[in-house]
Design a protein around this motif. Structure first.
Motif, PDB file in Angstrom:
ATOM      1  N   LEU A 297       0.772  -1.035   0.098  1.00 46.37           N
ATOM      2  CA  LEU A 297       0.159  -0.046  -0.007  1.00 46.37           C
ATOM      3  C   LEU A 297       0.808   1.469  -0.063  1.00 46.37           C
ATOM      4  N   SER A 298       0.390   2.331  -0.680  1.00 44.73           N
ATOM      5  CA  SER A 298       1.179   3.650  -0.499  1.00 44.73           C
ATOM      6  C   SER A 298       1.048   3.860   0.905  1.00 44.73           C
ATOM      7  N   GLU A 299       2.380   4.679   1.368  1.00 49.37           N
ATOM      8  CA  GLU A 299       2.457   5.276   2.592  1.00 49.37           C
ATOM      9  C   GLU A 299       1.159   6.056   3.079  1.00 49.37           C
ATOM     10  N   GLU A 300       0.648   6.709   2.318  1.00 48.78           N
ATOM     11  CA  GLU A 300      -0.472   7.607   2.744  1.00 48.78           C
ATOM     12  C   GLU A 300      -1.731   6.884   3.144  1.00 48.78           C
ATOM     13  N   TYR A 301      -1.766   5.424   2.571  1.00 46.34           N
ATOM     14  CA  TYR A 301      -2.903   4.484   2.991  1.00 46.34           C
ATOM     15  C   TYR A 301      -2.486   3.559   4.283  1.00 46.34           C
ATOM     16  N   ARG A 302      -1.187   3.320   4.133  1.00 42.06           N
ATOM     17  CA  ARG A 302      -0.594   2.282   5.078  1.00 42.06           C
ATOM     18  C   ARG A 302      -0.401   2.845   6.464  1.00 42.06           C
ATOM     19  N   GLU A 303      -0.087   3.997   6.416  1.00 39.63           N
ATOM     20  CA  GLU A 303       0.304   4.644   7.723  1.00 39.63           C
ATOM     21  C   GLU A 303      -0.943   4.817   8.703  1.00 39.63           C
ATOM     22  N   PRO A 304      -1.944   5.427   8.253  1.00 38.77           N
ATOM     23  CA  PRO A 304      -3.089   5.364   9.233  1.00 38.77           C
ATOM     24  C   PRO A 304      -3.709   4.075   9.494  1.00 38.77           C
ATOM     25  N   LEU A 305      -3.727   3.111   8.488  1.00 41.75           N
ATOM     26  CA  LEU A 305      -4.108   2.091   8.692  1.00 41.75           C
ATOM     27  C   LEU A 305      -3.335   1.310   9.822  1.00 41.75           C
ATOM     28  N   MET A 306      -2.056   1.190   9.997  1.00 42.39           N
ATOM     29  CA  MET A 306      -1.140   0.634  10.834  1.00 42.39           C
ATOM     30  C   MET A 306      -1.563   1.459  12.272  1.00 42.39           C
ATOM     31  N   MET A 307      -1.588   2.558  12.258  1.00 40.37           N
ATOM     32  CA  MET A 307      -1.686   3.437  13.592  1.00 40.37           C
ATOM     33  C   MET A 307      -3.449   2.859  14.053  1.00 40.37           C
ATOM     34  N   GLN A 308      -4.333   2.746  13.166  1.00 41.36           N
ATOM     35  CA  GLN A 308      -5.367   2.097  13.750  1.00 41.36           C
ATOM     36  C   GLN A 308      -5.557   0.654  14.274  1.00 41.36           C
ATOM     37  N   ILE A 309      -4.836  -0.286  13.359  1.00 40.71           N
ATOM     38  CA  ILE A 309      -4.715  -1.548  13.796  1.00 40.71           C
ATOM     39  C   ILE A 309      -3.516  -1.975  14.893  1.00 40.71           C
ATOM     40  N   LEU A 310      -2.662  -1.433  14.666  1.00 44.76           N
ATOM     41  CA  LEU A 310      -1.598  -1.763  15.906  1.00 44.76           C
ATOM     42  C   LEU A 310      -1.732  -0.929  17.115  1.00 44.76           C
ATOM     43  N   MET A 311      -2.138   0.422  17.013  1.00 43.37           N
ATOM     44  CA  MET A 311      -2.056   1.178  18.020  1.00 43.37           C
ATOM     45  C   MET A 311      -3.331   1.459  18.752  1.00 43.37           C
ATOM     46  N   GLY A 312      -4.463   1.059  17.918  1.00 46.67           N
ATOM     47  CA  GLY A 312      -5.880   1.278  18.479  1.00 46.67           C
ATOM     48  C   GLY A 312      -6.333   2.673  18.435  1.00 46.67           C
ATOM     49  N   PHE A 313      -5.683   3.833  17.628  1.00 49.50           N
ATOM     50  CA  PHE A 313      -6.023   5.044  17.407  1.00 49.50           C
ATOM     51  C   PHE A 313      -7.197   5.144  16.823  1.00 49.50           C
ATOM     52  N   SER A 314      -8.068   6.056  17.131  1.00 51.74           N
ATOM     53  CA  SER A 314      -9.398   6.467  16.584  1.00 51.74           C
ATOM     54  C   SER A 314      -9.027   7.412  15.260  1.00 51.74           C
ATOM     55  N   GLY A 315      -9.847   7.502  14.659  1.00 45.09           N
ATOM     56  CA  GLY A 315      -9.794   8.528  13.226  1.00 45.09           C
ATOM     57  C   GLY A 315      -9.261   9.931  13.886  1.00 45.09           C
ATOM     58  N   ASP A 316     -10.068  10.482  14.890  1.00 48.52           N
ATOM     59  CA  ASP A 316      -9.533  11.885  15.265  1.00 48.52           C
ATOM     60  C   ASP A 316      -8.251  11.798  15.774  1.00 48.52           C
ATOM     61  N   GLU A 317      -7.489  10.796  16.409  1.00 52.05           N
ATOM     62  CA  GLU A 317      -6.152  10.560  16.959  1.00 52.05           C
ATOM     63  C   GLU A 317      -5.367  10.578  15.840  1.00 52.05           C
ATOM     64  N   ILE A 318      -5.527   9.787  14.909  1.00 52.21           N
ATOM     65  CA  ILE A 318      -4.902   9.598  13.767  1.00 52.21           C
ATOM     66  C   ILE A 318      -4.729  10.867  13.060  1.00 52.21           C
ATOM     67  N   ALA A 319      -5.868  11.644  12.677  1.00 52.75           N
ATOM     68  CA  ALA A 319      -5.578  12.893  12.221  1.00 52.75           C
ATOM     69  C   ALA A 319      -5.029  13.844  12.814  1.00 52.75           C
ATOM     70  N   GLU A 320      -4.836  13.917  14.047  1.00 47.74           N
ATOM     71  CA  GLU A 320      -3.915  14.873  14.988  1.00 47.74           C
ATOM     72  C   GLU A 320      -2.680  14.343  14.582  1.00 47.74           C
ATOM     73  N   GLN A 321      -2.201  13.147  14.742  1.00 48.45           N
ATOM     74  CA  GLN A 321      -0.966  12.547  14.578  1.00 48.45           C
ATOM     75  C   GLN A 321      -0.212  12.972  13.162  1.00 48.45           C
ATOM     76  N   LEU A 322      -1.000  12.589  12.296  1.00 49.24           N
ATOM     77  CA  LEU A 322      -0.503  13.000  10.800  1.00 49.24           C
ATOM     78  C   LEU A 322      -0.810  14.437  10.460  1.00 49.24           C
TER      79      LEU A 322
END
Length: 185
Positions: free
Chosen positions: A126-151
């Motif tokens: 997957l391109s990094e723009e798709y892979r990184e949010p997916l990994m943050m959700q799967i591995l870290m359990g981040f919500s959409g809001d938390e991922i948005a803040e991180q990235l």
């Protein structure tokens, strides 16, 4: 004169013990999550361990700046991502003799290991723009809001990227099975 120094010394000791206790709780609570995220980000166990260790070292140095304990996970992820970026600033490539490299026999692994390896391969493509949010959700359990803040992204952008990442994985998995073969899920 001695009693004043003794009081100051005991106050410093108490502060250090409190800091040590906070730090140990932080490590215990988030080490496994940080290591999983680092492994997906870096794909090398030794380097991931080093980056996580450096992350916790920097966390110790600036632990007093962490005011909101609820934000600790995001704070540590930010430190880890910066540490990973620093790696490339000082990157020096190691040369390895090809005769010293051991190659695993693919026939040793069972079906589950093969499926996991295939899923990892698809996800790594997957391109990094798709892979990184997916990994943050799967591995870290981040919500959409938390991922948005991180990235530093809009939440809708994050949710779209997560949706597209899942669809790309699904299409890749379905596309690899011959017609007529049933795929569970």
């Amino acid at each position: 004169m001695f009693s004043r120094n003794k009081n100051q010394h005991s106050s410093v000791s108490i502060d250090m013990m409190e800091k040590q206790t906070r730090y140990e709780a932080l490590v215990k609570a988030f080490h496994a999550d940080l290591f999983r995220y680092a492994m997906w980000l870096i794909k090398d166990k030794v380097i991931a361990e080093d980056v996580v260790q450096e992350t916790f070292l920097r966390a110790w140095k600036s632990l007093d700046s962490l005011k909101d304990e609820a934000a600790a996970k995001s704070w540590l992820i930010t430190i880890l991502r910066r540490e990973n970026a620093r790696r490339f600033e000082r990157k020096q490539f190691d040369l390895v003799d090809i005769d010293d490299v051991a190659v695993a026999d693919p026939h040793i692994f069972g079906d589950v290991a093969l499926e996991h390896r295939e899923l990892r391969r698809i996800m790594s493509n997957l391109s990094e723009e798709y892979r990184e949010p997916l990994m943050m959700q799967i591995l870290m359990g981040f919500s959409g809001d938390e991922i948005a803040e991180q990235l530093n992204l809009n939440k809708n952008t994050v949710m779209t990227r997560l949706f597209r990442a899942r669809n790309q994985i699904k299409e890749a998995l379905l596309g690899e099975h011959p017609k007529g073969e049933q795929v569970n899920g």
